[in-house]
Write a protein that holds these residues in place. Structure first.
Motif, PDB file in Angstrom:
ATOM      1  N   GLY A  33       0.771  -1.246   0.000  1.00  8.29           N
ATOM      2  CA  GLY A  33       0.000   0.000   0.000  1.00  8.29           C
ATOM      3  C   GLY A  33       0.801   1.294   0.000  1.00  8.29           C
ATOM      4  N   ILE A  34       2.068   1.238  -0.434  1.00  5.11           N
ATOM      5  CA  ILE A  34       2.885   2.457  -0.445  1.00  5.11           C
ATOM      6  C   ILE A  34       2.231   3.530  -1.321  1.00  5.11           C
ATOM      7  CG2 ILE A  34       4.378   1.991  -2.472  1.00  5.11           C
ATOM      8  CD1 ILE A  34       5.824   3.030   0.894  1.00  5.11           C
ATOM      9  N   ASP A  35       2.367   4.801  -0.939  1.00  6.01           N
ATOM     10  CA  ASP A  35       1.722   5.886  -1.693  1.00  6.01           C
ATOM     11  C   ASP A  35       2.640   6.546  -2.711  1.00  6.01           C
ATOM     12  OD1 ASP A  35      -0.832   5.803  -0.376  1.00  6.01           O
ATOM     13  OD2 ASP A  35       0.175   6.620   1.394  1.00  6.01           O
ATOM     14  N   VAL A  36       3.940   6.550  -2.433  1.00  7.33           N
ATOM     15  CA  VAL A  36       4.891   7.216  -3.323  1.00  7.33           C
ATOM     16  C   VAL A  36       6.266   6.579  -3.180  1.00  7.33           C
ATOM     17  CG1 VAL A  36       5.138   9.039  -1.577  1.00  7.33           C
ATOM     18  CG2 VAL A  36       5.998   9.449  -3.896  1.00  7.33           C
ATOM     19  N   LEU A  56      10.735   1.211 -12.776  1.00  2.47           N
ATOM     20  CA  LEU A  56       9.914   1.691 -11.661  1.00  2.47           C
ATOM     21  C   LEU A  56       8.705   2.485 -12.166  1.00  2.47           C
ATOM     22  CD1 LEU A  56      12.499   2.919  -8.980  1.00  2.47           C
ATOM     23  CD2 LEU A  56      11.219   0.770  -9.036  1.00  2.47           C
ATOM     24  N   ARG A  57       8.917   3.228 -13.267  1.00  4.65           N
ATOM     25  CA  ARG A  57       7.816   4.004 -13.822  1.00  4.65           C
ATOM     26  C   ARG A  57       6.687   3.089 -14.282  1.00  4.65           C
ATOM     27  NH1 ARG A  57       5.221   8.575 -13.254  1.00  4.65           N
ATOM     28  NH2 ARG A  57       4.467   6.888 -11.941  1.00  4.65           N
ATOM     29  N   GLU A  58       7.056   1.991 -14.924  1.00  2.00           N
ATOM     30  CA  GLU A  58       6.055   1.051 -15.409  1.00  2.00           C
ATOM     31  C   GLU A  58       5.285   0.453 -14.225  1.00  2.00           C
ATOM     32  OE1 GLU A  58       7.837  -1.646 -18.193  1.00  2.00           O
ATOM     33  OE2 GLU A  58       5.990  -2.830 -18.325  1.00  2.00           O
ATOM     34  N   LEU A  59       6.058   0.038 -13.227  1.00  2.00           N
ATOM     35  CA  LEU A  59       5.487  -0.604 -12.044  1.00  2.00           C
ATOM     36  C   LEU A  59       4.570   0.345 -11.268  1.00  2.00           C
ATOM     37  CD1 LEU A  59       6.174  -3.459 -10.962  1.00  2.00           C
ATOM     38  CD2 LEU A  59       7.817  -2.381  -9.421  1.00  2.00           C
ATOM     39  N   THR A  60       5.019   1.565 -11.040  1.00  2.00           N
ATOM     40  CA  THR A  60       4.240   2.513 -10.239  1.00  2.00           C
ATOM     41  C   THR A  60       3.023   3.024 -11.010  1.00  2.00           C
ATOM     42  OG1 THR A  60       5.772   4.265 -10.914  1.00  2.00           O
ATOM     43  CG2 THR A  60       6.147   3.268  -8.752  1.00  2.00           C
ATOM     44  N   ALA A  61       3.195   3.219 -12.310  1.00  5.27           N
ATOM     45  CA  ALA A  61       2.074   3.709 -13.115  1.00  5.27           C
ATOM     46  C   ALA A  61       0.922   2.704 -13.104  1.00  5.27           C
ATOM     47  CB  ALA A  61       2.531   3.984 -14.550  1.00  5.27           C
ATOM     48  N   GLU A  62       1.282   1.432 -13.241  1.00  5.19           N
ATOM     49  CA  GLU A  62       0.262   0.369 -13.195  1.00  5.19           C
ATOM     50  C   GLU A  62      -0.505   0.376 -11.881  1.00  5.19           C
ATOM     51  OE1 GLU A  62       2.102  -3.441 -13.769  1.00  5.19           O
ATOM     52  OE2 GLU A  62       2.591  -3.008 -15.867  1.00  5.19           O
ATOM     53  N   ALA A  63       0.225   0.704 -10.805  1.00  3.17           N
ATOM     54  CA  ALA A  63      -0.369   0.637  -9.469  1.00  3.17           C
ATOM     55  C   ALA A  63      -0.983   1.967  -9.030  1.00  3.17           C
ATOM     56  CB  ALA A  63       0.690   0.201  -8.460  1.00  3.17           C
ATOM     57  N   GLY A  64      -0.814   2.997  -9.849  1.00  2.00           N
ATOM     58  CA  GLY A  64      -1.329   4.316  -9.459  1.00  2.00           C
ATOM     59  C   GLY A  64      -0.543   4.944  -8.319  1.00  2.00           C
ATOM     60  N   VAL A  65       0.740   4.590  -8.241  1.00  2.00           N
ATOM     61  CA  VAL A  65       1.614   5.114  -7.188  1.00  2.00           C
ATOM     62  C   VAL A  65       2.495   6.213  -7.783  1.00  2.00           C
ATOM     63  CG1 VAL A  65       3.628   4.507  -5.758  1.00  2.00           C
ATOM     64  CG2 VAL A  65       1.617   2.988  -5.835  1.00  2.00           C
ATOM     65  N   ASP A  80       9.706  10.104 -17.329  1.00  2.00           N
ATOM     66  CA  ASP A  80       8.346  10.596 -17.140  1.00  2.00           C
ATOM     67  C   ASP A  80       7.855  10.359 -15.705  1.00  2.00           C
ATOM     68  OD1 ASP A  80       6.023  11.852 -17.922  1.00  2.00           O
ATOM     69  OD2 ASP A  80       5.058   9.993 -18.562  1.00  2.00           O
ATOM     70  N   ALA A  81       8.718  10.681 -14.754  1.00  2.00           N
ATOM     71  CA  ALA A  81       8.343  10.590 -13.339  1.00  2.00           C
ATOM     72  C   ALA A  81       7.334  11.688 -13.013  1.00  2.00           C
ATOM     73  CB  ALA A  81       9.582  10.725 -12.457  1.00  2.00           C
ATOM     74  N   ASP A  82       6.706  11.574 -11.847  1.00  2.00           N
ATOM     75  CA  ASP A  82       5.749  12.611 -11.451  1.00  2.00           C
ATOM     76  C   ASP A  82       6.444  13.869 -10.959  1.00  2.00           C
ATOM     77  OD1 ASP A  82       3.115  11.145 -11.705  1.00  2.00           O
ATOM     78  OD2 ASP A  82       4.284   9.744 -10.512  1.00  2.00           O
ATOM     79  N   GLY A  83       7.720  13.733 -10.601  1.00  2.00           N
ATOM     80  CA  GLY A  83       8.420  14.912 -10.129  1.00  2.00           C
ATOM     81  C   GLY A  83       9.796  14.590  -9.597  1.00  2.00           C
ATOM     82  N   VAL A  84      10.315  15.540  -8.851  1.00  2.00           N
ATOM     83  CA  VAL A  84      11.690  15.455  -8.382  1.00  2.00           C
ATOM     84  C   VAL A  84      11.742  15.884  -6.916  1.00  2.00           C
ATOM     85  CG1 VAL A  84      12.339  17.830  -8.989  1.00  2.00           C
ATOM     86  CG2 VAL A  84      14.054  16.034  -9.134  1.00  2.00           C
TER      87      VAL A  84
END
Lengths: 221, 221
Positions: A33-36, A56-65, A80-84
């Motif tokens: 259940g990690i958020d970020v 990691l981008r593929e993995l997190t995008a799939e999970a909505g993280v 294409d990360a959400d930020g820095v």
């Protein structure tokens, strides 16, 4: 508001993962259940971090993280990360913002009220405040002593952007950090070095929930 | 063509400048006629490099000297450098190109024919070929032995982008590198550690000129 739902925040560091890959740790953290997730891995070369970042981008995008990159604005853009997330010795918040544009998340480390106010004024979306309890994940003498939940309270009162507590935080000591005004906590070893990273993430999330209900103040922030 | 006038190329490294600032070394190198400066300083933190980069940009722009940033595409963008130089363990050439756009200079390190061809195919504007003679500026065992001017000749024959020789190059051994087909040479210590960086730059430029007139081939490339 960006980042205001970040109750649990994992910062990656392969060197303390007991031989497991960062991808494996992150997969378990997501299951817990990690958020970020923040891609840090400062000890590795750029190419390695970039390639891990793509996975990691593929993995997190799939999970909505959400996925944040430490220091490297270019890697954040490239994967294409959400930020820095920038520290006080990285690129200035305003420069990162200009490079990434208004929609990206730009976070900043702050250990003092002055740093926190400056980061907010420069356009930071959230603050990583610490080191809360001191930590072994950075071999720096200055990090031996933590600023404590008290500093979180001071900073959370002074700024209007979300604050995440970092540094030496565990499931056992996370609640006071959130009770002090943090929206959540960021950890390295608590999840990465755990025998069961998924269970460690769940326990951390539970501790954060406890901190949020310790009194009525948190909900009002 | 981009980079085809780069006869002398300085790569910065404060740690071997005998207490002088990088700014001072670069100022002297500019006075000595340097054609391009690469901000490397890998051992320093991001903020330090960014701030030095802003100063180098001002200095080089005034002098009409090109400024390239090693590895960090984000710093290159932030300081408005002319481009970036990536190694085989940095961001891929194609990624750097995408981030910086078609007008930026993207250079790439290559020590083999295969790496050289791949970099050209991926859109590199020039190649840094080496280590030519072995060098003490990188503490890597693999760099102990150089590829020699022969490798420069092989690569310069195989690609159509400019080649700069790097690694252990001095005013005494630069001519064969250019005679082999390099447009110029890149140095760290030859200028940075010199008693007189300006004179060292002038001597290097003279050696390159000698290499260009050793036979008639160079002018035809």
């Amino acid at each position: 508001m960006i980042a205001d739902h970040w109750q649990t925040y994992l910062v990656t560091q392969a060197s303390i993962s007991a031989g497991r890959s960062t991808l494996e740790i992150v997969r378990e953290a997501i299951a817990g259940g990690i958020d970020v997730v923040q891609l840090r891995e400062k000890e590795t070369d750029t190419r390695w971090r970039y390639e891990l970042g793509l996975e990691l981008r593929e993995l997190t995008a799939e999970a909505g993280v959400d996925l944040i990159v430490n220091d490297r604005v270019d890697i954040a853009e490239a994967i294409d990360a959400d930020g820095v997330h920038v520290g006080q010795t990285d690129l200035p918040v305003a420069v990162a913002r200009e490079l990434l544009g208004p929609d990206a998340i730009v976070g900043c480390s702050a250990s003092t009220l002055e740093e926190a106010r400056a980061a907010e004024a420069d356009g930071a979306d959230y603050l990583g405040v610490g080191t809360i309890y001191g930590t072994s994940s950075k071999d720096v003498e200055a990090y031996k002593d933590g600023v404590g939940p008290e500093r979180v309270a001071d900073i959370a009162d002074a700024v209007s952007i979300p604050v995440v507590g970092i540094g030496g935080v565990t499931a056992d000591n996370a609640a006071p950090v959130v009770d002090a005004g943090a929206v959540g906590v960021a950890v390295v070893s608590e999840i990465t070095a755990a025998d069961d990273p998924r269970a460690a993430t769940e326990a951390l999330a539970e501790a954060v929930e406890t901190g949020m209900t310790d009194d009525g103040e948190q909900q009002d922030r």
